[in-house]
Design a protein around this motif. Sequence first.
Motif, short mmCIF file in Angstrom:
data_model
loop_
_atom_site.label_atom_id
_atom_site.label_comp_id
_atom_site.label_asym_id
_atom_site.label_seq_id
_atom_site.Cartn_x
_atom_site.Cartn_y
_atom_site.Cartn_z
N GLU A 1 -23.45 -34.17 31.39
CA GLU A 1 -23.77 -35.56 31.74
C GLU A 1 -24.89 -36.11 30.88
OE1 GLU A 1 -24.51 -35.64 35.89
OE2 GLU A 1 -22.50 -34.94 36.44
N THR B 1 -16.71 -34.26 39.83
CA THR B 1 -17.34 -35.50 39.37
C THR B 1 -16.85 -35.93 37.99
OG1 THR B 1 -19.24 -34.26 38.50
CG2 THR B 1 -19.41 -35.11 40.75
N GLU B 2 -16.33 -34.99 37.20
CA GLU B 2 -15.87 -35.31 35.86
C GLU B 2 -14.62 -36.20 35.87
OE1 GLU B 2 -14.00 -32.33 33.13
OE2 GLU B 2 -15.99 -32.31 32.23
N GLN B 3 -13.98 -36.32 37.02
CA GLN B 3 -12.73 -37.06 37.10
C GLN B 3 -12.91 -38.57 36.96
OE1 GLN B 3 -9.80 -35.56 40.17
NE2 GLN B 3 -11.62 -34.52 40.89
N ILE B 4 -14.08 -39.09 37.30
CA ILE B 4 -14.26 -40.54 37.23
C ILE B 4 -15.41 -40.90 36.29
CG2 ILE B 4 -13.34 -40.97 39.54
CD1 ILE B 4 -16.20 -41.27 40.53
N GLN B 5 -15.27 -42.06 35.68
CA GLN B 5 -16.28 -42.58 34.79
C GLN B 5 -16.91 -43.83 35.42
OE1 GLN B 5 -16.96 -40.78 32.07
NE2 GLN B 5 -15.27 -39.40 32.62
N GLU B 6 -17.95 -44.35 34.80
CA GLU B 6 -18.62 -45.53 35.32
C GLU B 6 -17.61 -46.68 35.47
OE1 GLU B 6 -22.43 -48.43 34.24
OE2 GLU B 6 -21.98 -46.68 33.01
N ASP C 1 -15.09 -46.69 37.59
CA ASP C 1 -13.85 -46.22 38.23
C ASP C 1 -13.99 -46.26 39.75
OD1 ASP C 1 -12.64 -45.74 35.82
OD2 ASP C 1 -13.10 -43.59 35.80
N LYS D 1 -18.87 -30.02 39.13
CA LYS D 1 -18.64 -30.62 37.82
C LYS D 1 -17.17 -30.98 37.63
CE LYS D 1 -20.86 -29.72 34.03
NZ LYS D 1 -21.83 -30.81 33.93
N SER E 1 -17.77 -31.07 30.62
CA SER E 1 -18.68 -31.94 29.87
C SER E 1 -20.08 -31.93 30.45
CB SER E 1 -18.15 -33.37 29.85
OG SER E 1 -18.09 -33.88 31.17
#
Length: 296
Positions: free
Chosen positions: A64, A110-115, A117, A107, A62
């Motif tokens: 950002e 960092t893609e593993q967590i969202q705001e 988390d 990428k 994805s």
Amino acid sequence: MQKETKTEVYQAADDFLMSPKVDFCFKELFQSPKVRQGFLAAILGKNPGEIVETQLMQTILSKESADSKYGILDVRVLMTNGSQIDLEMQVAPLEYWDKRMIFYLSKMYTEQIQEGDDYDKIKKCVRVHVSILDFNHFKDDNKCYREIAFCDLENGEKYTDLLEIHVMELKKLPEEQTDEPLLIKWMRFLAANRKEDFEKMAEQDQYIGEAYETLKKLSADETKRLEYEVRQKALRDKNAIEDYGYHRGEKAGEELGRSRVNRLNAKLLEEDRLDDLKESLLDTDYQQKLFEEFGL
């Protein structure tokens, strides 16, 4: 006489095998759960029985923001413990290879967590890079396989196992020896060019044997073969264009170099500096100094 169909022609050519070094074939091989199981076990130093299940994931990472860059992976695998592994067959030289590797791995991480988390959601990310380039990334040794991780530069102690890069340089494979590690056998399978070589590796491990059976089925599939040939042609065309551009540049550079030397020789003759002329023909460092002196 009845006209042969394309399918019959392809089946008659029973010696034809796709090359795993072509990224299309590489991706198709790892559609097989058993092939993934065997190969990943060899990479991770585990018994294949410990690799309970693997799932293929979306290969487009994805963005950002609207201005950021997509990441496109070859084969992205999710393990049962949540860790991710990206497998890539590198078929062409890339500028800034090291930066690209870190970009893709970062990428994935960092893609593993969202705001909102917690960081404990983050799992291990591994990037496996199989290189068949006409040059080696690491030029100062003959190591065909290496594992790269964060570590203490003084004592070599690993800081974390959450990020790893594994690099296989197929062009560095040594002469075959007895009792080789399973990972080296997988590398020989991926590097093979002849049916006999594939068969030899397939006899040494059941998971490599599964990869060989998968390869034979792919090679006999008319649709897959056409897709493979289209990809192979695209790679050949790309390489031909790059070679043409390189040789044009090389020729232009040679002509420019000759013109520059001719102008320098004319200047030295004009000023009767015959000793400098003689020395410049024998010493390229001295010739460079003269170029700078005359602003050439």
